[in-house]
Design a protein around this motif. Sequence first.
Motif, PDB file in Angstrom:
ATOM      1  N   LEU A  28     101.050 102.048  95.603  1.00  0.00           N
ATOM      2  CA  LEU A  28     100.811 101.718  97.002  1.00  0.00           C
ATOM      3  C   LEU A  28     100.696 100.212  97.166  1.00  0.00           C
ATOM      4  O   LEU A  28      99.935  99.555  96.446  1.00  0.00           O
ATOM      5  CB  LEU A  28      99.534 102.390  97.509  1.00  0.00           C
ATOM      6  N   GLN A  61      95.951 113.142 102.735  1.00  0.00           N
ATOM      7  CA  GLN A  61      97.239 112.481 102.528  1.00  0.00           C
ATOM      8  C   GLN A  61      98.080 113.185 101.463  1.00  0.00           C
ATOM      9  O   GLN A  61      99.039 112.593 100.944  1.00  0.00           O
ATOM     10  CB  GLN A  61      97.011 111.024 102.109  1.00  0.00           C
ATOM     11  N   ASN A  92      99.912  99.019 100.246  1.00  0.00           N
ATOM     12  CA  ASN A  92      99.012  98.821 101.389  1.00  0.00           C
ATOM     13  C   ASN A  92      97.835  99.793 101.314  1.00  0.00           C
ATOM     14  O   ASN A  92      97.488 100.449 102.289  1.00  0.00           O
ATOM     15  CB  ASN A  92      99.783  99.009 102.689  1.00  0.00           C
ATOM     16  N   PHE A 145     101.828 113.302 102.024  1.00  0.00           N
ATOM     17  CA  PHE A 145     102.402 111.973 101.849  1.00  0.00           C
ATOM     18  C   PHE A 145     102.622 111.678 100.364  1.00  0.00           C
ATOM     19  O   PHE A 145     103.700 111.241  99.959  1.00  0.00           O
ATOM     20  CB  PHE A 145     101.478 110.915 102.460  1.00  0.00           C
ATOM     21  N   SER A 187     105.291 102.615  98.136  1.00  0.00           N
ATOM     22  CA  SER A 187     105.122 102.763  99.580  1.00  0.00           C
ATOM     23  C   SER A 187     104.286 101.632 100.144  1.00  0.00           C
ATOM     24  O   SER A 187     103.320 101.181  99.520  1.00  0.00           O
ATOM     25  CB  SER A 187     104.448 104.096  99.916  1.00  0.00           C
ATOM     26  N   ASN A 188     104.651 101.199 101.341  1.00  0.00           N
ATOM     27  CA  ASN A 188     103.882 100.216 102.091  1.00  0.00           C
ATOM     28  C   ASN A 188     103.109 100.861 103.235  1.00  0.00           C
ATOM     29  O   ASN A 188     102.554 100.172 104.078  1.00  0.00           O
ATOM     30  CB  ASN A 188     104.799  99.118 102.635  1.00  0.00           C
ATOM     31  N   GLU A 189     103.049 102.193 103.258  1.00  0.00           N
ATOM     32  CA  GLU A 189     102.268 102.882 104.284  1.00  0.00           C
ATOM     33  C   GLU A 189     100.777 102.689 104.026  1.00  0.00           C
ATOM     34  O   GLU A 189     100.339 102.531 102.889  1.00  0.00           O
ATOM     35  CB  GLU A 189     102.608 104.370 104.299  1.00  0.00           C
ATOM     36  N   ILE A 190      99.989 102.721 105.085  1.00  0.00           N
ATOM     37  CA  ILE A 190      98.557 102.459 104.978  1.00  0.00           C
ATOM     38  C   ILE A 190      97.814 103.708 104.518  1.00  0.00           C
ATOM     39  O   ILE A 190      97.912 104.777 105.133  1.00  0.00           O
ATOM     40  CB  ILE A 190      97.990 101.987 106.324  1.00  0.00           C
TER      41      ILE A 190
END
Length: 362
Positions: A61, A354, A63, A357, A322-325
């Motif tokens: 990750l 999550q 983010n 995800f 991933s750059n998702e929060i």
Amino acid sequence: ILVSLCVTGSAKAAEDSEKPNVVVMMVDNLGWGELGVYGGGELRGAATPRLDELASQGMLLQNFNVEPQCTPTRSAFMTGRRPIRSGTTRVVWGMLYGLTNWEVTMAELFSGAGYSTGMFGKWHIGDTPGRFPTDQGFDEWYGVANTTDESEYSSQFQFDPDASRNPFIQKAKRGETPDNVKPYNVASRREIDTELTVHAIDFMQRQVNKSQPFFAFIPYTQPHLPTLPHPDFEGKTGNGHYADVLAEIDHQAGRILDAIDDLEIRDNTIVIWLSDNGPEYFYPWHGTAGPWRGAYFTAWEGSLRAPFLIRWPDHVPAGSVSNEIIHVVDLLPTLGRVAGFKMPQDRIVDGVDQLDFFLGKQ
């Protein structure tokens, strides 16, 4: 690393599949820019091959977000709740603090779902009876109740060796008053992370021998100041103490990963590796957040973005980035779904499940 996992609900998941083991390694104040896979590694004076390999086996990750200090992050991780709800918004010294008995912790939820629970490392969310790890759901604990700052006390001016609140490395079983093992000083500070690894591996071995699913939480003390390596790593990199410690961090993670392989439980063990805060600020122990501004104790990105790796073979896509929060509060409901425990219904839980995800399903 969860096998044959149904993802339609926590109770269904627990009924239909073998319960996965969960191993969470948390380091203390390692910035976003330290590991090789985050642009550090050899550029920071020490390669991190084991953690770089772990990243290639699962998801990295970019983010992942935490809180700006140790106590609030650890509270958020344990409860899935914003620290302001628990009164754990900052680090304090010399006063009552930590999680109250009415908070429901991740360890208590794992225990209620049939897991053995062991913690080996730094707690920092309570140092009084009723607020130790073994009062909050852990079957056993070896480590320190507070912060590594305390390891420097005995070498400071006017230290009183007879003071009642001098820091110790402690151990306890569930419900016991912790025993003092030895003083937490600069010498034992250098050695403690190796001891934590030994205790964690022993815990995992005992649970596997009993065919018992387990939650092992290993909150290491490095690289929190004083950032001093184990004697075996002193001068190992030739690039100073911080680089030596970075090499030691990678080595300790590798030992845990090797133990999981030796026990032949890789395919049924979720491994999470993360940092609780942004980097150290004070010279000469300062770290780096890479491209982000700031260090811990600030509200800048360098404080709140932290490294995070997760591996679960054949479930979490290998080599994914991933750059998702994602926020640290999300880990409790996410792990609850795979372990089969339900969220408390009598309070607000801020975390978001999550799992889909992480599985690449959304």
